[in-house]
Design an enzyme around this catalytic site. Structure first.
Site, PDB file in Angstrom:
ATOM      1  N   CYS A  15      -5.669  -1.940  -5.356  1.00 17.97           N
ATOM      2  CA  CYS A  15      -5.213  -1.240  -6.571  1.00 17.97           C
ATOM      3  C   CYS A  15      -6.381  -0.904  -7.479  1.00 17.97           C
ATOM      4  O   CYS A  15      -6.345   0.064  -8.233  1.00 17.97           O
ATOM      5  CB  CYS A  15      -4.266  -2.120  -7.388  1.00 17.97           C
ATOM      6  N   ARG A  25       1.573   4.208 -18.372  1.00 21.24           N
ATOM      7  CA  ARG A  25       0.636   4.708 -17.380  1.00 21.24           C
ATOM      8  C   ARG A  25       0.402   6.214 -17.542  1.00 21.24           C
ATOM      9  O   ARG A  25      -0.683   6.725 -17.261  1.00 21.24           O
ATOM     10  CB  ARG A  25       1.136   4.362 -15.974  1.00 21.24           C
ATOM     11  N   ASN A  85      -4.369   4.417  -8.650  1.00 21.06           N
ATOM     12  CA  ASN A  85      -3.370   5.304  -9.246  1.00 21.06           C
ATOM     13  C   ASN A  85      -4.002   6.393 -10.113  1.00 21.06           C
ATOM     14  O   ASN A  85      -3.300   7.100 -10.844  1.00 21.06           O
ATOM     15  CB  ASN A  85      -2.378   4.521 -10.109  1.00 21.06           C
ATOM     16  N   ARG A  89       8.957   5.401  -7.386  1.00 29.99           N
ATOM     17  CA  ARG A  89       8.077   6.070  -8.363  1.00 29.99           C
ATOM     18  C   ARG A  89       7.539   7.412  -7.876  1.00 29.99           C
ATOM     19  O   ARG A  89       7.215   8.290  -8.662  1.00 29.99           O
ATOM     20  CB  ARG A  89       6.890   5.166  -8.676  1.00 29.99           C
ATOM     21  N   GLY A 126       9.789  -2.767 -11.113  1.00 23.05           N
ATOM     22  CA  GLY A 126       9.677  -2.982  -9.667  1.00 23.05           C
ATOM     23  C   GLY A 126       8.455  -3.781  -9.272  1.00 23.05           C
ATOM     24  O   GLY A 126       8.204  -3.993  -8.084  1.00 23.05           O
ATOM     25  N   ASN A 127       7.681  -4.216 -10.260  1.00 21.58           N
ATOM     26  CA  ASN A 127       6.438  -4.951 -10.012  1.00 21.58           C
ATOM     27  C   ASN A 127       6.711  -6.419 -10.359  1.00 21.58           C
ATOM     28  O   ASN A 127       6.759  -6.795 -11.527  1.00 21.58           O
ATOM     29  CB  ASN A 127       5.354  -4.322 -10.905  1.00 21.58           C
ATOM     30  N   HIS A 137       4.333   0.359  -4.873  1.00 15.61           N
ATOM     31  CA  HIS A 137       3.484   1.396  -4.282  1.00 15.61           C
ATOM     32  C   HIS A 137       3.353   1.070  -2.793  1.00 15.61           C
ATOM     33  O   HIS A 137       3.378  -0.113  -2.411  1.00 15.61           O
ATOM     34  CB  HIS A 137       2.069   1.399  -4.896  1.00 15.61           C
ATOM     35  N   GLU A 168       1.905   8.952  -8.110  1.00 12.67           N
ATOM     36  CA  GLU A 168       1.173   7.717  -8.410  1.00 12.67           C
ATOM     37  C   GLU A 168      -0.169   7.663  -7.692  1.00 12.67           C
ATOM     38  O   GLU A 168      -0.794   6.612  -7.562  1.00 12.67           O
ATOM     39  CB  GLU A 168       2.032   6.496  -8.077  1.00 12.67           C
ATOM     40  N   LEU A 201       5.440  -4.525 -18.428  1.00 11.42           N
ATOM     41  CA  LEU A 201       5.873  -3.130 -18.618  1.00 11.42           C
ATOM     42  C   LEU A 201       6.254  -2.417 -17.329  1.00 11.42           C
ATOM     43  O   LEU A 201       6.808  -1.326 -17.377  1.00 11.42           O
ATOM     44  CB  LEU A 201       4.738  -2.339 -19.283  1.00 11.42           C
TER      45      LEU A 201
HETATM   46  O1  SUG Z   1       1.685   0.368 -12.217  1.00 14.29           O
HETATM   47  N1  SUG Z   1       0.901  -2.802 -13.456  1.00 14.29           N
HETATM   48  C1  SUG Z   1       0.554  -1.711 -12.581  1.00 14.29           C
HETATM   49  C2  SUG Z   1      -0.103  -2.231 -11.321  1.00 14.29           C
HETATM   50  C3  SUG Z   1      -0.631  -1.109 -10.483  1.00 14.29           C
HETATM   51  C4  SUG Z   1      -1.074  -1.555  -9.134  1.00 14.29           C
HETATM   52  N2  SUG Z   1      -1.576  -0.452  -8.390  1.00 14.29           N
HETATM   53  C5  SUG Z   1      -1.402  -0.260  -7.071  1.00 14.29           C
HETATM   54  N3  SUG Z   1      -0.494  -0.858  -6.367  1.00 14.29           N
HETATM   55  N4  SUG Z   1      -2.146   0.610  -6.515  1.00 14.29           N
HETATM   56  C6  SUG Z   1       1.791  -0.872 -12.226  1.00 14.29           C
HETATM   57  O2  SUG Z   1       2.837  -1.467 -11.935  1.00 14.29           O
HETATM   58  C7  SUG Z   1       1.529  -3.827 -15.572  1.00 14.29           C
HETATM   59  C8  SUG Z   1       1.042  -3.710 -17.008  1.00 14.29           C
HETATM   60  C9  SUG Z   1       1.815  -4.575 -17.953  1.00 14.29           C
HETATM   61  O3  SUG Z   1       2.967  -4.888 -17.684  1.00 14.29           O
HETATM   62  O4  SUG Z   1       1.273  -4.910 -19.021  1.00 14.29           O
HETATM   63  C10 SUG Z   1       1.191  -2.605 -14.759  1.00 14.29           C
HETATM   64  O5  SUG Z   1       1.182  -1.500 -15.269  1.00 14.29           O
END
Ligand code: SUG
Length: 449
Positions: free
Chosen positions: A372, A141, A113, A214, A27-28, A251, A176, A24
């Protein structure tokens, strides 16, 4: 000097029973790569609890924030879904499985976050200030905000010592939380320099290309203002580099981490590195200390390697015995040039003297490393006492939480399992029991009826 006595409490998010790989997060890279994989919520929660136990064993004060109710029935009801819980879940599963994945995400585990926190040493009115993050960049989120606000208000209830603000109300101004915030200080309890790292202005024009930023500059500014930092310790706003965001640093805490006077970062983390370091040095100098800069040059570690290893998503902790330790994910040990950077830092005779690599793979597959998973809150002894111990954990409480996880959490969750209406009942049972261990009152919607 009573201020120097303050302690940092890390409030780790306990992984919830619906931990899954929904793909979900924009950028991750890790979350995208693992979309649709089978998760193991029990193992994920146990990995997080073993990090908390490790911290307790170092003699540190450790906190734990509970998971949230998922799937989030109140949100679905607001959208017009009706009937029993089971009917709501099965209708959404048929009508819009992506929506179901969103309302089922256990993303509240990443408490970096949850909020931005300014210790009392830095703020104009001498209270500890909290602003829950609005997390408006992602629907799944953004569902965390109300419950997080309730939890923080339950723990930090004493209004003479704490101010828990509302989240930034303008959704165009994405916030965030502490993941885009660093603090440098001579010691935890002395006046510090707070650094807010934004992605871009909400009003920036032009096609940006690459991944969207973000954190809006406007949100960072609003938080610094509400925390009375302009009349207190002062703050620096600086921009995260576009290159870092495009390399997967969604982040800033994926490419930079601070503790006390130390800032450890990849050299391309900040858009205007030289100007930022100049103002940082001046701001620290005004507070009577020099920053200790641990920089990884691109030739030593590229942005891509930083993102892959999550080296900078480590925690730097001050040990009671003096000196600092790095708490890193195993992935950093397995990335040779990241490990070499850590070894160089340890050999440099600076404040960081130890490195510990922990297995957090379940969370890491969703892009969540050690940093995180925790919200740092610096508290004086009086402030710590004013929490009444709510959400603070010792080994006995960690034992109790492990028992709940062993009893209530599944060890396998495939995408199709999200349609199982029993998940919600399992989650609610677990949350009631977890709330008792953490001495929290009714903070979840289903407990308020
Ligand atoms: O917001 N992953 C979170 C990970 C947050 C990491 N936090 C820090 N860097 N502080 C995000 O990207 C993935 C959930 C999913 O895809 O099911 C998610 O929300």
């Amino acid at each position: 000097m009573p201020g120097t006595m303050a302690t940092e409490v890390n409030f780790d998010g306990l992984v919830g029973p619906t931990h899954n790989y929904g793909g979900l997060a924009q950028g991750n890279l890790a979350a995208a790569a693992n979309e649709g994989q089978v998760s193991n919520p029990r193992e994920a929660a146990l990995q997080g609890l073993s990090k908390m136990r490790w911290m307790v064993r170092q003699g540190l004060v450790q906190g734990c924030l509970p998971p949230h109710e998922r799937p989030h029935l109140p949100s679905l009801r607001k959208m017009g879904f009706s009937g029993t819980h089971a009917q709501v879940v099965s209708t959404v599963a048929r009508a819009n499985p992506v929506l179901l994945a969103n309302v089922t995400s256990a993303s509240a585990m990443w408490t970096a976050n949850a909020a931005t926190v300014s210790p009392s040493a830095d703020t104009g009115d001498g209270r500890v200030h909290f602003t829950p993050a609005n997390l408006s960049s992602h629907f799944h989120r953004s569902l965390e905000v109300e419950t997080t606000t309730r939890i923080l208000r339950a723990i930090f209830a004493d209004a003479s010592k704490f101010a828990v603000h509302d989240a930034v109300p303008f959704h165009a101004f994405g916030d965030e939380g502490a993941a885009n915030h660093c603090r440098l200080s001579a010691a935890h309890g002395t006046r510090g320099v707070e650094v807010f790292v934004y992605g871009r202005s909400a009003f920036a024009r032009g096609a940006a290309g690459g991944f969207a930023a973000r954190q809006a500059m406007e949100a960072s500014h609003i938080v610094a203002t509400h925390h009375q930092l302009w009349t207190g310790g002062g703050a620096i706003l600086t921009q995260q580099s576009k290159a870092a965001i495009d390399a997967g640093a969604f982040h800033n805490d994926v490419v930079a981490v601070s503790n006390g006077p130390v800032l450890m970062y990849q050299a391309q983390a900040f858009e205007q590195r030289d100007a930022f370091l100049d103002s940082l040095k001046r701001a620290c100098d005004a507070k009577g200390f020099d920053p200790v800069l641990l920089e990884a040059a691109p030739g030593e570690l590229t942005l891509e390697e930083a993102v892959k290893s999550y080296l900078f998503n480590s925690q730097i902790i001050s040990l009671p015995s003096g000196g600092m330790a790095l708490v890193l994910p195993r992935e950093a040990e397995e990335t040779p040039r990241a490990k070499a950077f850590v070894d160089r830092v340890l050999a440099s005779n600076g404040p960081v003297r130890e490195a510990h690599y922990l297995d957090l793979r379940q969370s890491m597959r969703n892009g969540g490393g050690p940093a995180c998973l925790r919200l740092r809150v610096v508290l004086t002894p009086d402030e710590l006492a004013a929490t009444g111990g709510r959400c603070l954990v010792d080994e006995a409480k960690i034992d109790a939480l492990e028992a709940i996880v062993g009893r209530r959490y599944r060890d396998r969750l495939a995408p199709a399992d999200l349609a199982d209406p029993a998940l919600l009942d399992e989650c609610r049972l677990a949350l009631d029991e977890i709330g008792q261990v953490l001495s929290l009152g009714a903070v979840h919607d289903f407990q308020q009826a």
